[in-house]
Design an enzyme around this catalytic site. Structure first.
Site, PDB file in Angstrom:
ATOM      1  N   GLY A   1       1.329  -6.212   4.407  1.00  0.00           N
ATOM      2  CA  GLY A   1       2.671  -6.783   4.415  1.00  0.00           C
ATOM      3  C   GLY A   1       3.380  -6.576   5.727  1.00  0.00           C
ATOM      4  O   GLY A   1       4.366  -7.234   6.021  1.00  0.00           O
TER       5      GLY A   1
ATOM      6  N   ARG B   1       8.049  -0.962  22.154  1.00  0.00           N
ATOM      7  CA  ARG B   1       7.979  -2.409  22.300  1.00  0.00           C
ATOM      8  C   ARG B   1       7.756  -3.049  20.936  1.00  0.00           C
ATOM      9  O   ARG B   1       6.881  -2.637  20.180  1.00  0.00           O
ATOM     10  CB  ARG B   1       6.811  -2.719  23.225  1.00  0.00           C
ATOM     11  CG  ARG B   1       6.641  -4.168  23.562  1.00  0.00           C
ATOM     12  CD  ARG B   1       5.449  -4.276  24.521  1.00  0.00           C
ATOM     13  NE  ARG B   1       5.239  -5.643  24.952  1.00  0.00           N
ATOM     14  CZ  ARG B   1       4.035  -6.112  25.279  1.00  0.00           C
ATOM     15  NH1 ARG B   1       2.975  -5.328  25.218  1.00  0.00           N
ATOM     16  NH2 ARG B   1       3.910  -7.361  25.683  1.00  0.00           N
TER      17      ARG B   1
ATOM     18  N   GLU C   1       7.657   3.161   8.794  1.00  0.00           N
ATOM     19  CA  GLU C   1       8.197   4.190   7.913  1.00  0.00           C
ATOM     20  C   GLU C   1       9.610   4.620   8.262  1.00  0.00           C
ATOM     21  O   GLU C   1      10.340   5.138   7.430  1.00  0.00           O
ATOM     22  CB  GLU C   1       7.261   5.408   7.924  1.00  0.00           C
ATOM     23  CG  GLU C   1       5.834   4.905   7.943  1.00  0.00           C
ATOM     24  CD  GLU C   1       4.740   5.846   7.552  1.00  0.00           C
ATOM     25  OE1 GLU C   1       4.874   6.554   6.556  1.00  0.00           O
ATOM     26  OE2 GLU C   1       3.714   5.835   8.255  1.00  0.00           O
TER      27      GLU C   1
ATOM     28  N   GLY D   1       0.830  -1.197   0.000  1.00  0.00           N
ATOM     29  CA  GLY D   1       0.000   0.000   0.000  1.00  0.00           C
ATOM     30  C   GLY D   1       0.866   1.248   0.000  1.00  0.00           C
ATOM     31  O   GLY D   1       0.803   2.059  -0.895  1.00  0.00           O
TER      32      GLY D   1
ATOM     33  N   PRO E   1       9.582  -9.508  16.551  1.00  0.00           N
ATOM     34  CA  PRO E   1      10.893  -9.078  16.058  1.00  0.00           C
ATOM     35  C   PRO E   1      11.172  -9.552  14.624  1.00  0.00           C
ATOM     36  O   PRO E   1      11.804  -8.838  13.844  1.00  0.00           O
ATOM     37  CB  PRO E   1      11.879  -9.723  17.030  1.00  0.00           C
ATOM     38  CG  PRO E   1      11.089 -10.083  18.235  1.00  0.00           C
ATOM     39  CD  PRO E   1       9.671 -10.295  17.792  1.00  0.00           C
TER      40      PRO E   1
END
Lengths: 751, 165, 347
Positions: A474, A636, A713, A245, A640
């Site tokens: 994703g 947090r 981002e 997106g 991971p």
């Protein structure tokens, strides 16, 4: 029997685990259904005709030729387009952008839809569209940063401030013992998710089902309802998977609305999937910028002023302007800060949010300018940044909710081997004679929250069901949000069913702004806690339960059982509690949002430091990023494994910004001449090497209940500058435009 | 003009009446044979999302006219796993998180299967990266993809060794 | 795509007989089908050559020449062990082009007929003399940073995008063709045409002629120990050349006894200059010599637009390719074929 407790699945153990994607099998077997994979019975294919001028009007379409093509069922032009109840030019909600849905014959930019052809087959629709052979009355297009007279922006993209001043900027300039005044340019970039925008629209009476990739599922329901004059609840949007997106799939656009309209007009389901070249126009992009940075420093290398101006392209008919200069607002402890934006109206589609809007472009210029300033001061670039480390938010003086940037710098630098970096450029070669350069950049991105609701159900068999209309493009919502929900329900992950990606579920908010996990996750967490609270009330009030009367001590949910807090000998399974209470589901609800008073108390950002190594041929200037180490502190981390992937993806977007992406306009026509993947380059696998991500843990009690900041981002933010700086360090040439190309270095060498 | 062709798709023979010579293998699979696992990313051979195996070789199905493939064997992402047992490349993509949105993934996986069969990259990371460069990934899961292909190559070689021992 | 007739002839003779004006021969389709999709090409009939018998072989001829059937796929040629040993630079050029998938489909015959990547040729809405004679050239004052610096004309500034053809030009390849008037051979130097006033005429093929094979002379294999293809591009792989160079040297007693140099992406055909090669004969290889050869190879180069940088880039690429060739063919195909990151820098 505490020693027999299944510690592996105790409360809190789902979040934080590097769980593989729950949608993994579906995605590797081709069974994950993306929008255009749907093919309802009786479906028509739609192809829209893109304008091949950028400004003017359509004077003729050969509708007869298109209609005569075998298989063509309908041709929609402004002449026969049915009424839209909502105005495509209206700004009726925050994400409403003006768009073209054949309301008239005006062309405002190249690739704008000027007609829609419907046919029994895709082949026929495609050829029918070609046969329309449009004729135009063209006007001279306005293209590029000098294409029109700039105007001052008071309110930037999504309400961000256009003009911000903190402190005395003139005094900051005057106090400087050394100054820098440089201008950087960034090009127009296009999101180009691998899945192009697509919709399969099916009407039943005044209800419509839309299979479409959507980053804001419930919000969009209302928007489409508006355009078609039906209540929001008559619109069902199904968006289980988005093929990427990056900001472009949150906003309604003309081609999609036309396809939905065509389905209503023909009474048949309609599929529209944009061609790749059609992605360069009606579905948003990142505007070009020209940024002037003036920095002053005192004798100790402390910034007296950081003065950042940005000029960005936008469309002639809407107002999205990149907030690039705001990248200088939250980061360095300058004595005075100014961010000023102006816009220039050109004949393109309206820009929109594209991965790290504002910050990606702004940081590219800022981090290179910081490097230039460090060079002038004779300081190591990292040392220069540490001297200007902000302990509170510059300008506002607000404390940070948490800020482990110093640790990011140190751990990233250590991992990279930064201490061995020569101060001067052009000092390092590899065994093949390639120039080697090292550069770094700081990354910063807001940690926002939006609004979301969720529902959590404990079923009679002791398993859980949680629901929110989240969007997985994703980033891993199917997995990370389920991990949060499982913890909130005290269940192992495999005992929790997660329903998402559909507009008939509670609103999961917008998947954007790096705030989705915090927001939708916060709502799921609250809903799960609510369900557990309700279950606990039942149990503690039930004399037959071992938990009876434990209300004062409280109970803990763990592995499908409620335990009396601090007394593991008293517990009962969810199924047992529910069975004795009559066997009905226990339902909890929850919501998440950040209260304004909480937002006002702290500055909330994710931070990071990116270190880049590039190799550059000394003569031919072919470039390659050979190492990229990013250390990020983003609160947090829920998963991971997935967070690392997302950060790496962002960093590769940084490579792309620094070295590859650029839409090239023909100034005569206003058309983009590289509107395909052979011409609009994004990195391939061979462009990536030596990628490493370090996540620095932060406990942030202020940002939200879960301590989540988001990682979507920030990866791109510091990376662009780090690469530009590394190329300078390798070659001694400072290129102040992106992407940096072979010919730019050649031209720099030749003066 | 219509054409009658026969294809073996994922091991099953399919007789197809093509009403139109313009139909690509990609659009045949997606729009006519209910096999939408193969994805369209650019439709011009510039992204690799549509990669399938034709007679065992990886090709861009968007540039293959279906009518030219009469008699061919086609393997798509839907035909890779054996029942519930994933192909080693599929399993490795999950283990190494070789995808995010998953849209380019069928093409990546089919390309990887083709690459491994070609046998020129082995487990050399640079050769794998070069060999996989015909498959764009906008999420940029390239690190995981390269690791997955390397791992799957090893797993498959080990399986072959066991099988021949 | 505009509807077309489709025929799949059983023999070469049938294929040639099926040809008519407006028809196109179909090989791997990787370029033709693409251009049909954009509408840049709209053949009325496709003649599918892919099943023609006997054209998919790589043969060693009695005279020592190597003959490559036109339907051999690019990947199969590049990975043919005997071929790659004899002509490593040709294999490297092939492997530096396109992607694994495209190389599996594209035929070597089709590669010779690849159309230019000039955006204005590719886009049917732009005037282009090459696509539509007399329409004008939109590239001349448009986005032309990648276009020709040699051999261009006022009518057309397009470049040939093939890597393979650059290598074939350097290796003195011969193209075997067959058509309505029988079979003939075309030397590679004569195969691609410069635009002049007739850019629509791209090759020496007569209407209806089919490429049946490409022949590489035995003598060219004598360069096997010292030959390289070098390609600059805007990303590490899967990109067309900004400029490229095929270089091959043969040594006797430490002196250059034979030299080949062809430049790619600089003109409408691979660019080879006999004088640039001749001046190296009898010389000791060094940087100055290779610079001089590059000077001569680029004699007459001139920007056709905003592409003056390509002259210097082509010069440096040519000199570097020669230096790499002098250093010797790598024992193994580089991981990134034809990339500076697959070899050694000299500066």
């Amino acid at each position: 029997m505490p020693d027999t407790l299944p510690f592996a699945t105790r409360f809190g153990s789902n979040a934080g685990q590097p769980v593989s994607r729950r949608d993994g099998v579906a995605k590797v077997t081709g069974t994950a259904t993306f929008a255009a994979d749907n093919h309802p019975e009786g479906m028509l294919h739609a192809v829209y005709v893109p304008a091949t001028i950028a400004r003017g009007r359509v004077t003729h379409l050969d509708v007869a030729a298109a209609r005569a093509h075998p298989g063509v069922v309908e041709v929609i032009t402004p002449a026969n387009r049915p009424l839209l109840e909502g105005d495509p030019e209206a700004k009726h909600f925050m994400f409403a952008f003006r768009f073209e849905a054949l309301q008239d014959d005006t062309v405002r930019y190249a690739n704008q839809p000027i007609a829609l052809v419907l046919a029994e087959t895709l082949e026929a629709a495609t050829e029918g569209a070609r046969l329309l052979d449009p004729r135009y009355e063209a006007e001279s297009p306005r293209v590029g940063l000098d294409g029109n007279t700039p105007y001052t922006v008071e309110v930037g993209a999504f309400g961000r401030r256009g003009q911000t001043v903190h402190g005395d900027v003139a005094a900051g300039h005057a106090a400087a013992v050394q100054s820098l005044d440089v201008t950087y340019e960034t090009p127009a970039q296009y999101h180009n998710a691998m899945e192009t925008h697509a919709v399969v629209a099916q009407w039943q009476g005044d209800q419509v089902t839309l299979d479409m990739p959507n980053q804001a599922i419930v919000m969009s329901r209302g928007a489409y309802g508006y355009y078609f004059g039906i209540p929001a609840e008559n619109v069902l949007i199904r968006s289980p998977y988005l093929g990427g997106g990056f900001g472009s799939k949150a906003i309604p656009n003309g081609p999609t609305v036309l396809a939905i309209l065509a389905a209503r007009m023909t009474g048949r389901p309609v599929k529209l999937m944009l061609r790749r070249d059609q992605m360069f126009g009606p579905v948003g992009h990142r505007g070009a910028t020209r940024q002037r940075l003036r920095i002053g420093i005192d004798a100790e290398g402390r910034m007296t002023v950081l003065d950042h101006e940005s000029l960005a392209t936008t469309s002639t008919f809407d107002d999205f302007v990149e907030s690039a200069a705001n990248a200088s607002q939250g980061l360095y402890a300058a004595g005075a800060l100014r961010s000023a934006h102006s816009g220039v109206r050109v004949d393109t589609g309206t820009p929109g949010p594209m991965r790290a809007p504002g910050e990606a472009s702004g940081s590219a210029a800022l981090e290179c300018a910081m490097d230039e300033m460090a060079e002038r001061a004779g300081l190591d670039p990292l040392e220069f940044r540490l001297r200007n480390y902000a302990e509170t938010e510059p300008g506002t003086g607000l404390p940070y909710s948490s800020k482990a940037l110093r640790e990011c710098y140190l751990r990233g630098a250590e991992r990279f081997g930064w201490a061995k970096r020569p101060l001067q450029p052009r000092q390092m070669r590899d065994e093949d004679g390639m120039l080697v350069g090292w550069g770094m950049g700081t990354a910063l991105f807001h940690a926002p929250m939006f609004q979301a609701q969720a529902r959590a159900v404990l079923r009679p068999d002791g398993t859980g069901l949680v629901e929110t209309a989240a969007a997985d493009m994703g980033q891993g919502a199917w997995t990370a949000l389920a991990q949060i929900a499982a913890d909130s329900l005290g269940l192992p992950l495999d005992k929790v069913e997660f329903r998402s990606g559909s507009s008939d579920l509670p609103d999961g908010g917008v998947a954007g702004g790096s705030g989705h996990t915090a927001t939708a996750g916060g709502a799921l967490h609250a809903a799960g806690r609510d369900a557990i609270d309700r279950l606990a009330q039942i149990a503690t009030a039930d004399p037959a339960s071992p938990l009876f009367g434990a209300g004062n001590k409280g109970v803990t949910a763990r592995d499908g059982r409620l335990f009396v807090t601090d007394d593991d000998s008293r517990s009962e399974s969810y199924a047992e509690i529910i069975a004795r209470a009559g066997g009905s589901e226990v339902i909890g609800t929850g919501s998440a949002a950040r209260p304004p008073e909480q937002a006002a108390k702290h500055a909330m950002y994710s931070h990071g430091a990116v270190f880049a190594e590039v190799k550059v041929d000394p003569d031919l200037y072919q470039m390659r990023v050979t190492r990229l180490v990013g250390a990020f502190a983003a609160g947090r981390i829920i998963n991971p494994k997935l967070a690392e992937s997302q950060l790496m993806g962002g960093m590769i977007w940084g490579i792309s910004f620094a070295l590859h992406e650029e839409a090239r306009f023909d100034a005569r026509t206003g058309r983009i001449m590289n509107a395909d993947f052979a011409g609009y380059h994004i990195p391939v696998n061979a462009d990536v090497s030596g990628l490493e991500v370090i996540t620095v843990h932060e406990d942030d009690p202020h940002v939200n209940a879960l301590g989540i900041k988001g990682v979507g981002e920030i990866g791109i933010v510091g990376t662009v500058g780090a690469i530009g700086n590394a190329i300078w360090h390798a070659t001694g040439h400072r290129i102040r435009r992106f992407p940096i190309r072979i010919e730019d270095l050649l031209r720099a060498e030749r003066g | 003009m219509s054409f009658s062709i026969s294809l073996t798709i994922n091991g099953t023979r399919r007789d197809v009446l093509l009403e139109d010579a313009r139909v690509t293998l990609l659009d045949l699979l997606r729009e006519r044979l209910a096999l939408p696992g193969t994805k369209k990313g650019c439709d011009r051979g510039q992204c690799g999302a549509c990669t399938v195996l034709v007679d065992g070789r990886r090709v861009n199905s968007c540039l293959s006219l279906a009518v030219t493939l009469d008699g061919a064997e086609v393997t798509t992402i839907e035909g890779l796993a054996q029942g519930d047992r994933l192909h080693p490349v599929q399993a490795a993509f999950i283990d190494h998180d070789g995808f995010q949105c998953g849209y380019c993934t069928p093409g990546q996986i089919m390309s990887a299967v083709g690459l491994i069969a070609e046998g020129h990259a082995g487990t050399d990371p640079d050769r794998i990266r070069e060999g996989m460069s015909g498959n764009l990934c906008r999420c940029a899961a390239y690190h995981g993809i390269a690791e997955a292909v390397q791992d799957a190559t090893r797993r498959m070689a080990a399986e072959d060794e066991r099988a021949s021992a | 795509m505009t509807p077309f007739d489709y025929v799949r002839p059983a023999s070469l003779a049938d294929a040639i007989a099926a040809w008519e004006p407006g028809a196109a021969y179909l090989g791997g389709g990787t370029n033709l089908v693409d251009l049909m999709k954009t509408g840049a090409l709209r053949p009325g009939k496709l003649i599918d050559l892919t099943r023609l018998p006997g054209l998919d072989r790589i043969e060693a001829l009695a005279n020592g020449d190597t003959r490559i059937g036109a339907l051999v796929r690019n990947a199969d040629l590049a990975h043919d062990a005997d071929f790659a040993r004899a002509f490593p630079m040709v294999a490297e050029a092939l492997l530096s082009g396109a992607s694994g998938q495209l190389r599996n489909a594209a035929t070597v015959g089709g590669n010779l007929l690849q159309r230019t990547r000039c955006a204005y040729f590719q886009d049917p809405h732009s005037p282009c003399n090459r696509r539509d004679p007399g329409a004008g050239c939109a590239a001349r004052s448009g986005d032309n940073g990648g276009l020709a610096i040699l051999g261009w004309s006022a009518a057309c500034i397009a470049t040939n995008p093939s890597d393979f053809c650059v290598a074939l030009a350097a290796m003195d390849a011969v193209v075997e063709v067959e058509g309505p008037d029988g079979a003939r051979q075309i030397s590679f130097a004569d195969f691609h045409l410069l635009p002049g006033e007739t850019p629509e005429r791209e090759t020496a093929l007569h209407p209806g002629e089919v490429i049946v094979a490409i022949r590489l002379p035995a003598a060219s294999a004598g360069f096997r120990a010292h030959s390289r293809y070098l390609k600059l591009r805007d990303r590490t792989s899967y990109a067309f050349a900004l400029v490229s160079a095929a270089a091959a040297l043969r040594f006797e007693g430490g002196k250059i006894a034979g030299a080949r140099l062809a430049l790619g992406a600089v003109a409408a055909r691979p660019w080879r200059v006999a004088e640039a090669e001749a001046l190296m004969i009898g010389q000791t290889p060094d940087r100055a010599l290779f610079d001089t050869a590059a000077d001569v190879a680029l004699n007459g180069a001139a920007p056709s637009g905003d592409n003056g940088h390509k002259i210097a880039l082509a010069h440096r690429t040519a000199a570097r390719a020669l230096a790499l060739a002098a250093e010797g063919t790598p024992a193994q195909m580089p991981a990134f074929p034809a990339s500076v990151f697959g070899g050694h820098a000299h500066a």
